[in-house]
Design a protein around this motif. Structure first.
Motif, PDB file in Angstrom:
ATOM      1  N   MET A   1       0.850  -1.145  -0.242  1.00 53.26           N
ATOM      2  CA  MET A   1       0.074  -0.357   0.364  1.00 53.26           C
ATOM      3  C   MET A   1       0.963   1.300  -0.001  1.00 53.26           C
ATOM      4  SD  MET A   1      -2.920  -1.397  -0.125  1.00 53.26           S
ATOM      5  CE  MET A   1      -3.702   0.023  -0.091  1.00 53.26           C
ATOM      6  N   LEU A   2       1.702   0.886   0.669  1.00 53.84           N
ATOM      7  CA  LEU A   2       3.041   2.289   0.805  1.00 53.84           C
ATOM      8  C   LEU A   2       3.236   2.545  -0.981  1.00 53.84           C
ATOM      9  CD1 LEU A   2       4.479   4.708   2.199  1.00 53.84           C
ATOM     10  CD2 LEU A   2       6.273   2.931   2.805  1.00 53.84           C
ATOM     11  N   SER A   3       3.586   1.807  -1.501  1.00 53.67           N
ATOM     12  CA  SER A   3       4.359   1.437  -2.561  1.00 53.67           C
ATOM     13  C   SER A   3       3.963   1.820  -3.576  1.00 53.67           C
ATOM     14  CB  SER A   3       4.546   0.125  -2.717  1.00 53.67           C
ATOM     15  OG  SER A   3       5.908   0.126  -4.295  1.00 53.67           O
ATOM     16  N   MET A   4       2.223   0.986  -3.667  1.00 53.94           N
ATOM     17  CA  MET A   4       1.219   2.054  -4.752  1.00 53.94           C
ATOM     18  C   MET A   4       1.015   3.407  -4.372  1.00 53.94           C
ATOM     19  SD  MET A   4      -2.101   0.077  -4.939  1.00 53.94           S
ATOM     20  CE  MET A   4      -3.231   0.755  -3.378  1.00 53.94           C
ATOM     21  N   GLY A   5       1.116   3.825  -2.989  1.00 54.12           N
ATOM     22  CA  GLY A   5       0.075   5.127  -2.746  1.00 54.12           C
ATOM     23  C   GLY A   5       1.565   6.384  -3.390  1.00 54.12           C
TER      24      GLY A   5
ATOM     25  N   ASN B   1       9.694  -1.201  -3.913  1.00 55.74           N
ATOM     26  CA  ASN B   1       8.191  -1.440  -5.032  1.00 55.74           C
ATOM     27  C   ASN B   1       9.218  -3.554  -5.203  1.00 55.74           C
ATOM     28  OD1 ASN B   1       6.635  -2.176  -7.016  1.00 55.74           O
ATOM     29  ND2 ASN B   1       8.082  -1.875  -8.357  1.00 55.74           N
ATOM     30  N   ARG B   2       9.996  -3.544  -5.023  1.00 55.06           N
ATOM     31  CA  ARG B   2      10.851  -5.043  -5.793  1.00 55.06           C
ATOM     32  C   ARG B   2      11.165  -5.462  -4.077  1.00 55.06           C
ATOM     33  NH1 ARG B   2      16.998  -3.486  -8.042  1.00 55.06           N
ATOM     34  NH2 ARG B   2      15.800  -2.674 -10.255  1.00 55.06           N
ATOM     35  N   ILE B   3      10.882  -4.626  -2.697  1.00 59.04           N
ATOM     36  CA  ILE B   3      11.358  -5.235  -1.385  1.00 59.04           C
ATOM     37  C   ILE B   3       8.794  -6.152  -1.462  1.00 59.04           C
ATOM     38  CG2 ILE B   3      10.563  -5.133   0.595  1.00 59.04           C
ATOM     39  CD1 ILE B   3      13.056  -3.163   0.484  1.00 59.04           C
TER      40      ILE B   3
ATOM     41  N   VAL C   1       0.062   8.161   3.315  1.00 61.74           N
ATOM     42  CA  VAL C   1       1.206   8.418   3.829  1.00 61.74           C
ATOM     43  C   VAL C   1       2.406   7.871   2.387  1.00 61.74           C
ATOM     44  CG1 VAL C   1       4.019   7.420   4.394  1.00 61.74           C
ATOM     45  CG2 VAL C   1       1.770   8.348   5.989  1.00 61.74           C
ATOM     46  N   GLY C   2       2.265   7.012   1.092  1.00 60.72           N
ATOM     47  CA  GLY C   2       3.381   7.118   0.158  1.00 60.72           C
ATOM     48  C   GLY C   2       2.716   8.353  -0.973  1.00 60.72           C
ATOM     49  N   ALA C   3       1.232   8.339  -1.550  1.00 59.29           N
ATOM     50  CA  ALA C   3       0.600   9.253  -1.804  1.00 59.29           C
ATOM     51  C   ALA C   3       1.552  10.791  -1.381  1.00 59.29           C
ATOM     52  CB  ALA C   3      -0.563   9.422  -1.964  1.00 59.29           C
ATOM     53  N   ALA C   4       0.946  11.447  -0.205  1.00 57.95           N
ATOM     54  CA  ALA C   4       2.113  12.609   0.726  1.00 57.95           C
ATOM     55  C   ALA C   4       3.417  12.436  -0.031  1.00 57.95           C
ATOM     56  CB  ALA C   4       1.845  12.221   1.921  1.00 57.95           C
ATOM     57  N   LEU C   5       4.200  11.539  -0.324  1.00 52.77           N
ATOM     58  CA  LEU C   5       5.403  12.228   0.150  1.00 52.77           C
ATOM     59  C   LEU C   5       5.348  11.754  -1.562  1.00 52.77           C
ATOM     60  CD1 LEU C   5       6.866   8.014   1.891  1.00 52.77           C
ATOM     61  CD2 LEU C   5       7.511  11.124   1.992  1.00 52.77           C
ATOM     62  N   ALA C   6       4.762  11.566  -2.096  1.00 49.65           N
ATOM     63  CA  ALA C   6       4.731  11.437  -3.969  1.00 49.65           C
ATOM     64  C   ALA C   6       4.584  12.799  -4.773  1.00 49.65           C
ATOM     65  CB  ALA C   6       3.848  11.035  -4.863  1.00 49.65           C
ATOM     66  N   HIS C   7       3.519  13.523  -3.877  1.00 44.75           N
ATOM     67  CA  HIS C   7       3.111  14.673  -3.730  1.00 44.75           C
ATOM     68  C   HIS C   7       3.641  15.871  -3.897  1.00 44.75           C
ATOM     69  CE1 HIS C   7       0.080  17.799  -5.066  1.00 44.75           C
ATOM     70  NE2 HIS C   7       0.803  18.627  -3.345  1.00 44.75           N
ATOM     71  N   TRP C   8       3.747  15.890  -1.117  1.00 43.17           N
ATOM     72  CA  TRP C   8       5.673  17.274  -1.450  1.00 43.17           C
ATOM     73  C   TRP C   8       6.596  16.398  -1.362  1.00 43.17           C
ATOM     74  CZ3 TRP C   8       0.428  16.005   1.524  1.00 43.17           C
ATOM     75  CH2 TRP C   8      -0.310  17.335   1.968  1.00 43.17           C
TER      76      TRP C   8
ATOM     77  N   GLU D   1      13.509   8.756  -5.812  1.00 44.58           N
ATOM     78  CA  GLU D   1      14.835   7.446  -5.089  1.00 44.58           C
ATOM     79  C   GLU D   1      14.432   6.360  -4.169  1.00 44.58           C
ATOM     80  OE1 GLU D   1      18.551   7.922  -1.920  1.00 44.58           O
ATOM     81  OE2 GLU D   1      17.135   9.740  -3.017  1.00 44.58           O
ATOM     82  N   PHE D   2      13.604   6.274  -3.544  1.00 49.23           N
ATOM     83  CA  PHE D   2      12.690   4.885  -3.060  1.00 49.23           C
ATOM     84  C   PHE D   2      11.865   4.514  -3.407  1.00 49.23           C
ATOM     85  CE2 PHE D   2      15.675   7.868   0.369  1.00 49.23           C
ATOM     86  CZ  PHE D   2      16.299   6.275   0.672  1.00 49.23           C
ATOM     87  N   SER D   3      11.324   4.153  -4.261  1.00 47.99           N
ATOM     88  CA  SER D   3      10.039   3.638  -4.948  1.00 47.99           C
ATOM     89  C   SER D   3      10.369   2.769  -5.873  1.00 47.99           C
ATOM     90  CB  SER D   3       9.324   4.603  -5.637  1.00 47.99           C
ATOM     91  OG  SER D   3      10.165   4.996  -7.141  1.00 47.99           O
TER      92      SER D   3
END
Length: 293
Positions: A19-23, A170-172, A150-157, A164-166
């Motif tokens: 869910m974090l990765s998808m966000g 995603n692999r993990i 949290v994932g969506a917020a990181l992508a936005h802000w 760098e970390f997505s």
């Protein structure tokens, strides 16, 4: 910690990471895609949170089943949005972003609607339920709602940090998902054989109801219809197991048989549906392309 608790904990951690990765991948724009089409959004909610639970109620009423099987079917019925569906759409037929928006939307709505449904289940079986609705709410919010937002917020802000970390995340999460799938398949195949004909019939009927609900409420566009059928047919087995462990600890081991059976049989039903629908679309295309049509 026994195998049931280990699988439950690993499944929860896997759902959290996915869910974090998808966000991070979808962002607020991708998550809200379904929201920009109110009519389709309402139909998706009806398919996921009304039709499938009602179908499960009918199935468990008509087919003579033990409490453990009914509890497992009920848990799968009220928790849509399997984490695997977004990843499947990235590689196969369907609209990956729409599937992601469906999964994200159902995950957010699950924070409210799953405890509501579990409250109904607890009212039906008051002597067996042990977890308060607040505990169910916290579990769903922690595993699905928080990491997605949290994932969506990181992508936005923080787009540079996200970029760098997505990919490592995603692999993990993919590796963890493969681990969960392998465990479910290894355990599920043996458990399915132990389930008996009536539980298998029940999960097949429910899987078919979920696929058909997404299909017929998904609109007329073929890609959209197939995407929503597959998305609605895939229920969240990991979260279902976690909530059953919380709410019905005395029967959680037996319920695992039903959840594993649904995971296996819904996978088979999805393959059959995709094959038949693709054949139908190809046949329709040939007829339309024929001379004189």
């Amino acid at each position: 910690m026994d195998i049931k608790e280990l699988l439950s904990s690993f499944a929860q951690l896997t759902v959290f990471s996915i869910m974090l990765s998808m966000g991070m991948a979808l962002g607020f724009t991708g998550i809200s895609r379904l929201w920009r089409r109110p009519s389709l959004l309402v139909r998706c909610i009806v398919a996921a949170f009304v039709v499938v639970p009602l179908a499960a109620m009918v199935v468990t009423k008509v087919v003579p089943l033990s409490f453990e099987v009914r509890a497992g079917i009920a848990a799968m019925a009220v928790i849509p949005g399997a984490p695997v569906i977004y990843r499947k759409m990235l590689k196969g037929p369907g609209d990956a972003e729409l599937a992601g928006s469906f999964q994200a939307t159902m995950a957010l709505l699950s924070v409210v609607l799953v405890p509501l449904w579990f409250g109904i289940i607890s009212a039906l079986y008051p002597m067996d339920a042990t977890a308060a609705l607040s505990v169910v709410f916290k579990q769903v919010m922690t595993v699905q709602g928080i990491p997605l937002l949290v994932g969506a917020a990181l992508a936005h802000w923080l787009p540079d940090l996200t970029e760098e970390f997505s990919e490592p995340l995603n692999r993990i999460s993919n590796a963890m998902l493969i681990g969960v799938v392998l465990m479910v398949v290894v355990m599920g195949l043996s458990l399915v054989l132990k389930a008996g004909p009536l539980p298998i019939l029940a999960v097949v009927l429910m899987a078919a109801a979920a696929l058909l609900a997404g299909h017929y409420l998904g609109g007329s566009d073929p890609v959209q219809r197939e995407t929503l059928a597959l998305a609605n047919g895939s229920r969240n087995a990991g979260l279902a197991l976690a909530l059953i462990t919380l709410n019905f600890p005395a029967v959680a081991q037996e319920v695992l048989v039903t959840i594993a059976s649904y995971a296996v049989m819904s996978g088979i039903a999805t393959k059959i549906y995709t094959h038949l629908y693709q054949k139908q679309l190809a046949r329709t295309a040939r007829v339309q392309d024929a001379p004189g049509v």
